[in-house]
Every structure is written in structure tokens, then in C-alpha cells.
Design an enzyme around this catalytic site. Structure first.
Site, mmCIF file in Angstrom:
data_model
loop_
_atom_site.group_PDB
_atom_site.id
_atom_site.type_symbol
_atom_site.label_atom_id
_atom_site.label_comp_id
_atom_site.label_asym_id
_atom_site.label_seq_id
_atom_site.Cartn_x
_atom_site.Cartn_y
_atom_site.Cartn_z
ATOM 1 N N SER A 131 52.594 -7.370 38.175
ATOM 2 C CA SER A 131 51.683 -8.431 38.598
ATOM 3 C C SER A 131 50.656 -8.721 37.520
ATOM 4 C CB SER A 131 50.962 -8.047 39.890
ATOM 5 O OG SER A 131 50.045 -9.071 40.259
ATOM 6 N N LYS A 185 54.945 -4.193 45.832
ATOM 7 C CA LYS A 185 54.734 -5.496 45.187
ATOM 8 C C LYS A 185 54.892 -6.633 46.193
ATOM 9 C CE LYS A 185 54.224 -8.382 41.680
ATOM 10 N NZ LYS A 185 54.748 -9.666 42.075
ATOM 11 N N HIS A 188 51.755 -6.686 48.150
ATOM 12 C CA HIS A 188 50.748 -7.214 47.218
ATOM 13 C C HIS A 188 50.794 -8.738 47.237
ATOM 14 C CE1 HIS A 188 49.973 -9.085 43.286
ATOM 15 N NE2 HIS A 188 49.086 -8.130 43.037
ATOM 16 N N ASN A 189 51.999 -9.308 47.163
ATOM 17 C CA ASN A 189 52.128 -10.760 47.149
ATOM 18 C C ASN A 189 51.760 -11.382 48.487
ATOM 19 O OD1 ASN A 189 53.118 -10.206 44.614
ATOM 20 N ND2 ASN A 189 54.842 -11.595 44.767
ATOM 21 N N GLU A 192 48.160 -11.578 48.455
ATOM 22 C CA GLU A 192 47.839 -12.681 47.547
ATOM 23 C C GLU A 192 47.902 -14.026 48.275
ATOM 24 O OE1 GLU A 192 50.495 -14.668 44.102
ATOM 25 O OE2 GLU A 192 49.984 -12.563 43.731
#
Length: 470
Positions: A131, A185, A188-189, A192
Site C-alpha cells: 500500500s 490488505k 486495509h482497503n 480506506e
């Protein structure tokens, strides 16, 4: 060709791949790239600063022959079938003990499948979320690897060297077995998505409720970025609002079409949260709002059909203060939801995730980096089994200090026709999570009434069924 052995190989020399391999070379490791596009290969060679540091080829055999054994090969190609195709092309030419790293946004179940498939053939495989965008890849991303711990040791020195640093600490750590890296991840997105939706709502609110100019909003976001809302997304929002339109008058933001696209990772986060039974409404609505935004033609027609209230203006200084508090509150709520999902997924998929470590490697390099991640790291280091960030004393204090502004602005948005779904979903999540009793007892009664699904009682143990009268 010079048969010099290179430390690290990378397949896929697009913007991310080129920047990542140059980062590897800048940190003292010899790197060799591969891409079928000759222009990308030539561009890397020209930018690399010497073939002894970084080289590339369009020929797979040349690429593989150049790598030191065991080979360490990273893939930065689009997720999906292309990853499988690249793996199949490599397989006949690999030696046992070689390592393939998927650095793309692959679905975690695909990573599990590939890891098991390659393990049978003696090839190590793991997913590593990267990222930070193109600039992060070049100057230091946050890296989230998971898979074989022994395989990770092979690339640990490289990953620690190229990753972002927070007060000298590398923003990379081995996270867990199997698809742990890709899963982290993915969430995480999802976080986001939530943070971006919330930031856009506050921008909309400042413009409509305070009639603030782009310059005034730029100043507000810039000031917030110097305080407790310090974060990459708040920082770039300030920059975006100050950007002039080079092709016309005024600021560029006013000329950008209000249709947001997505690549699927936010949707995967929501879907998997549903599978796990974990509520992440701030993330769910962020995905839905991108889908609603795509209905541009319908929205324009509907806007002409329905009357919208003219917003009652709020004094700018007062509005700015409330907006900062509301954004800070909802940022905390969104992180709390994502980390709760990680906690439950860790149990379900046997990842053995350390949430303190995850928050730690998100402090720099990644898109969701923010000052409050340092506090989140401390919270999970102090209590690794913390069920939810809302139960941490320091965060409960912050929530109590901001909740009044959130309630005021959500009510204001409803009364004045300004959609604030991320903010209102964050508030609803908070109110529901902190309610000792919810009206779901009625739902259980309804389920038992029409489907004999039984219910539990507050005064006795066991399950019960009632023959309800029609």
C-alpha cells in the site's frame, strides 16, 4: 548478456512494478525485471542507473537465469486469472525452494488455493499486500506479507529496506500463515473506502452548510492535518482543494465528474464481513455510495423530480469545529470496525494476527496512515485481546468528546437534505454497539411466530417456543 546473479526478480513493470524495483535497487539489492512490453523494459533500464544495479528483459528464460537461487520473484500484475497464468508459465522453469510473491490485491481465497498448489510442487508462495500507491512503491510502502514464515525470511532484509519507516521502524512485518497478508490488505482497503467516503461527506457539508469556498475548505483540511486528524487522506484532500484547473477557470475539483470507480477490494471486505457475521456499516455504505454514484443519469433525473430543502446555513467557525470532531469520531469508528473484522477473521482462518503489529505497520507508507494509528498501536499492545477499539479507555474519552457534534450534524443533514450516510452509519453503529438492550427481542418473537425458530429468555436458560395466537 552478463550472467551476473540478481537478488530479486519482479514481473510486471507497470507504474507500481517499476517504482518498486527501483526502490529495491536504491536500497543496495540487485534487481531484475520482466515484462512482455519492450518499452517498459527499456524505460526501467534507462531509469535504473546502471545494469549492474537493475536490469530487465522481455525474455522469461533470460529473467530466470539471472536470478540468484533460491529465486525470489515478486508479481505485480492485475489480480485474477493473470496471476494464475504467470505462475503456470514460470512453473516448468523453477527449482524447488524458489519463492513467488504475489504483491497485487488478490482475493485471499485465491492466495490460499495458490499456496497449497505450489507447496505440493516444492515452491514457496505468499501474498504480500503493498500500500502507498506509485509514490509509496518508489519511496517506501507499507508491506503486509503472509504465508510461509521460512519463505518470508528469504525476503525479509529486502522488504525491511524498501518499506516506509516510522521513527526508524520498518512498516513491514510477517503477519501470519496462508493468506494472512492478502486478507489484511483487503481489510486495509475496506477501511480506506470508509475514510474516503467520510472525507467526501465532510467536504460536501462544509460547502453546503457553510457555503465555504474551496480555498476556505483547503485551509480547514490543512489545519486539521496539523492536529489529531493528521493523515494521508486529509493531507491530500487539502492539496486537491487548492489545485487550479489548468484547462479552465477556477479549481479542478469543481470540474471532476461525481462518479467514483472501484476495483473490488472494498466489496470483498463487506462480503466477507457478512460471511463472518461482523458489522462494518461504515465500510458497507462506502461501497454502496460508489455504486449509487455510478447512477449519474438517474440521479440527475431524480433531482429534477424531488424538491430539496434549501440548507439553513451554519456559522463557518462553528461548522468547522463540529466537522473536525465528526470526522475524527467517524475515523475512529471505521478503524474499529476494520480491526474487529481482522480479529474475528484471525480466529476463523487461524491467522493468529497481532492487531498491534498491523496498526504499527500502517503508521507510515500506506493510504490509511494516520496519526491516530500510533494510539491504536498502543491500545492493542496494552491489551492484545481488546474486543473492540471502543472499549479502550483512551478512545472512549475521545468518543465522548466528539459525539455531540456528530449527533448535531447527522440531524442537520437529515433536515436539510444533505446525504451523510458514512457519518450516520458510524453514529448508528456506535449507538447500537453501546446499547445494553436492543429491540431485536421483537425480531426473535416474530421469527418464532412465523417459523418456530425458538428464542432465548432473559430470566431462564435454554431455548423456548410459543404457540402464538393468530
Amino acid at each position: 548478456m552478463n550472467q551476473q546473479t540478481y537478488d530479486f526478480g519482479l514481473i510486471g513493470l507497470g507504474v507500481m512494478g517499476r517504482n518498486f524495483i527501483l526502490n529495491v535497487a536504491d536500497n543496495g539489492f540487485k534487481a531484475f525485471g520482466f515484462d512482455l512490453d519492450a518499452e517498459k523494459v527499456d524505460a526501467l533500464k534507462k531509469e535504473g542507473g546502471g545494469l549492474e544495479k537493475v536490469n530487465a528483459s522481455t525474455d522469461q528464460e533470460t529473467f530466470l537465469r539471472a536470478l540468484q537461487l533460491p529465486r525470489k520473484i515478486m508479481l505485480l500484475v492485475p489480480a485474477g486469472k493473470i496471476v494464475d497464468q504467470v505462475i503456470e508459465n514460470l512453473l516448468p522453469h523453477l527449482d524447488k525452494g524458489d519463492l513467488i510473491i504475489d504483491g497485487g490485491n488478490s482475493l485471499f481465497t485465491d492466495t490460499d488455493r495458490r499456496e497449497a498448489y505450489l507447496r505440493e510442487k516444492g515452491i514457496h508462495f505468499f501474498g504480500a499486500g503493498v500500500s502507498g500507491g506509485a509514490k509509496g512503491a518508489r519511496k517506501g510502502p507499507s508491506i503486509m506479507p503472509g504465508g510461509s514464515r521460512d519463505a518470508y525470511k528469504e525476503v525479509k532484509p529486502i522488504f525491511e529496506a524498501v518499506s516506509a519507516k516510522y521513527k526508524g521502524e520498518p512498516c513491514v512485518a510477517y503477519l501470519g500463515p496462508k493468506s494472512a497478508g492478502n486478507y489484511v490488505k483487503m481489510v486495509h482497503n475496506g477501511i480506506e473506502y470508509g475514510l474516503m467516503q467520510l472525507t467526501s461527506e465532510i467536504y460536501d457539508l462544509l460547502g453546503k452548510a457553510g457555503e465555504m469556498s474551496n480555498h476556505e475548505m483547503h485551509q480547514a483540511f490543512d489545519q486539521w492535518n496539523k492536529g489529531r486528524l493528521q493523515s494521508f487522506l486529509v493531507e491530500i484532500t487539502a492539496d486537491i482543494l487548492a489545485q487550479d484547473d489548468e484547462h479552465g477557470d477556477g479549481e479542478l475539483i469543481d470540474k471532476i465528474l461525481d462518479k467514483a470507480k472501484q476495483k473490488g477490494t472494498g466489496k470483498w471486505t463487506s462480503q466477507n464481513a457478512m460471511d463472518l457475521g461482523i458489522p462494518v456499516p461504515s465500510i458497507d455504505i462506502a461501497v454502496s455510495m460508489r455504486e449509487i454514484s455510478a447512477l449519474k443519469n438517474d440521479r440527475v433525473k431524480a433531482d429534477e423530480v424531488y424538491d430539496r430543502p434549501k440548507p439553513i446555513l451554519i456559522e463557518k467557525k462553528k461548522l468547522t469545529k463540529m466537522a473536525e470532531e465528526a470526522l475524527y469520531f467517524s475515523f475512529i469508528i471505521t478503524y474499529a470496525q476494520g480491526l474487529h473484522q481482522l480479529s474475528e477473521a484471525s480466529k476463523e482462518y487461524e491467522y493468529n494476527l497481532n492487531l498491534g503489529t498491523i496498526a504499527k505497520i500502517w503508521r507510515a507508507g500506506c493510504i490509511i496512515r494516520a496519526g491516530l494509528l500510533a494510539d491504536i498501536t498502543k491500545a492493542y499492545q496494552a491489551k492484545p485481546n481488546l474486543p473492540n477499539l471502543l472499549l479502550d479507555p483512551s478512545f472512549s474519552k475521545e468518543i465522548k468528546g466528539t459525539i455531540s457534534s456528530v449527533r448535531t450534524l447527522v440531524a442537520y443533514g437529515a433536515e436539510n437534505g444533505i446525504p451523510l450516510p458514512g457519518l450516520s452509519n458510524s453514529l448508528t453503529y456506535f449507538d447500537a454497539y453501546t446499547s445494553g438492550r436492543l429491540p431485536l427481542n421483537l425480531i426473535q418473537a416474530q421469527r418464532d411466530y412465523f417459523g418456530s425458530h425458538t428464542y432465548e429468555r432473559t430470566d431462564k436458560s435454554g431455548t423456548f417456543h410459543t404457540e402464538w395466537e393468530g
